[in-house]
Design a protein around this motif. Sequence first.
Motif, PDB file in Angstrom:
ATOM      1  N   PRO A 105       0.810  -1.222   0.000  1.00  0.00           N
ATOM      2  CA  PRO A 105       0.000   0.000   0.000  1.00  0.00           C
ATOM      3  C   PRO A 105       0.842   1.270   0.000  1.00  0.00           C
ATOM      4  CG  PRO A 105      -0.935  -1.588   1.525  1.00  0.00           C
ATOM      5  CD  PRO A 105       0.370  -2.179   1.045  1.00  0.00           C
ATOM      6  N   ASP A 106       0.339   2.280  -0.699  1.00  0.00           N
ATOM      7  CA  ASP A 106       1.082   3.529  -0.852  1.00  0.00           C
ATOM      8  C   ASP A 106       1.497   4.132   0.479  1.00  0.00           C
ATOM      9  OD1 ASP A 106       0.290   2.990  -3.429  1.00  0.00           O
ATOM     10  OD2 ASP A 106      -0.359   5.027  -3.873  1.00  0.00           O
ATOM     11  N   ARG A 107       0.586   4.101   1.476  1.00  0.00           N
ATOM     12  CA  ARG A 107       0.877   4.778   2.744  1.00  0.00           C
ATOM     13  C   ARG A 107       2.067   4.159   3.466  1.00  0.00           C
ATOM     14  NH1 ARG A 107      -1.464   2.345   7.387  1.00  0.00           N
ATOM     15  NH2 ARG A 107      -2.753   0.515   6.922  1.00  0.00           N
ATOM     16  N   LEU A 108       2.374   2.882   3.165  1.00  0.00           N
ATOM     17  CA  LEU A 108       3.560   2.275   3.761  1.00  0.00           C
ATOM     18  C   LEU A 108       4.819   2.662   2.992  1.00  0.00           C
ATOM     19  CD1 LEU A 108       2.255  -1.333   4.589  1.00  0.00           C
ATOM     20  CD2 LEU A 108       2.640   0.564   6.168  1.00  0.00           C
ATOM     21  N   VAL A 109       4.760   2.555   1.673  1.00  0.00           N
ATOM     22  CA  VAL A 109       5.935   2.879   0.863  1.00  0.00           C
ATOM     23  C   VAL A 109       6.350   4.334   1.047  1.00  0.00           C
ATOM     24  CG1 VAL A 109       6.854   2.934  -1.486  1.00  0.00           C
ATOM     25  CG2 VAL A 109       5.308   1.105  -0.809  1.00  0.00           C
TER      26      VAL A 109
END
Length: 354
Positions: A309-313
């Motif tokens: 997920p984007d929020r992790l990357v």
Amino acid sequence: MIEDSWAGVDLLAAVARGVIELASTDRSSAFRLPYPPSLQLALDQVVAAGLMQGLPVPVGVPGMLSWCRESALVEWPVTLPSGFLTGDARLIHPAAGEPTRTCAELASLGREDALEQKAEALLAGLAGACGMVERFAVCRDFLISRPVILRFDPVELLQPRVAQTWKLVKELYSPVPDRFLSEGLVYRCTGCLLLAKLTTEDGPWCEGDCPLRDRVLEPSHQPEKTLVLPLALRLLLALPGRTEQAIRSQFAEQAELIPLGLGVHRVTGDDGVPRAFQVHAPEQPVPAALRAAGTAARLAGGSLDIVVPDRLVERPGYRQAFDRAVPADARVRLVSVSQFTAPQPTGRPRRMHA
């Protein structure tokens, strides 16, 4: 401190497995005696490590569980590889008193009793019972969509369209652990569909650690009718599985499921080159990279995209830590959901290799 930093990783992984085993008991109190042998053994190792260096050590299993809850892992008397964990990582959530996702990720490293291997064994058994990959894919999607059956309804699950699937997966479910009951209610988060607790010191909590805006809790007034998958399948299959399903839904043709481990899919781009991908939602990028390298090694050649997920990357240093931890000979690439689903330069939709 421990001289060998990888011995420190093994020690924390052993503690994490002990915490998971304790939390997996069916007793009304997770802290009731007797403690699992794995947790007692992990305590002995932690105490030995601290005494060798003249550092403070936990007093008994209750003391170590307090450390798991109150102390960041970087404060423990162990040496870890540089940047192996984020600075605030704990094994037990300080407000909810439940194993953290970091705990599950550490418990998935190393020996044969690792948490991820247990999840893989359950899925392998299901795949064998299904016989055909297509039937296994349907059952796997059922588990992803229903990690917590808040109100078991036999009429719904015995309808012709789901009866065969339910017959194959029902043995994977069990009653909800008693510690999740609060005033006669049990809760599920509508964001991650996992178990939740309504009131903690920090407000509502859920196993998927959803952003607060998505942490809406749904109660069941009949907890005796609530069924849940094992923690390993809830955190390692169902949690990233919702993102995986969203990705797969964006393509016109059905993906090819490779029943390897937790599940790998293969896609073919407009350039005609097939690529395998696996969706994860790891808090800790370094353990995730090591697990991804192991999965890639089990593939019959080719490379592996780990879609996150984007929020992790987008967390500072997340991608860099993952990339540094990938072994030099491993063909693994970290990709955000946005990157992976972006339109091809030609503007044509990406085709799926079936």
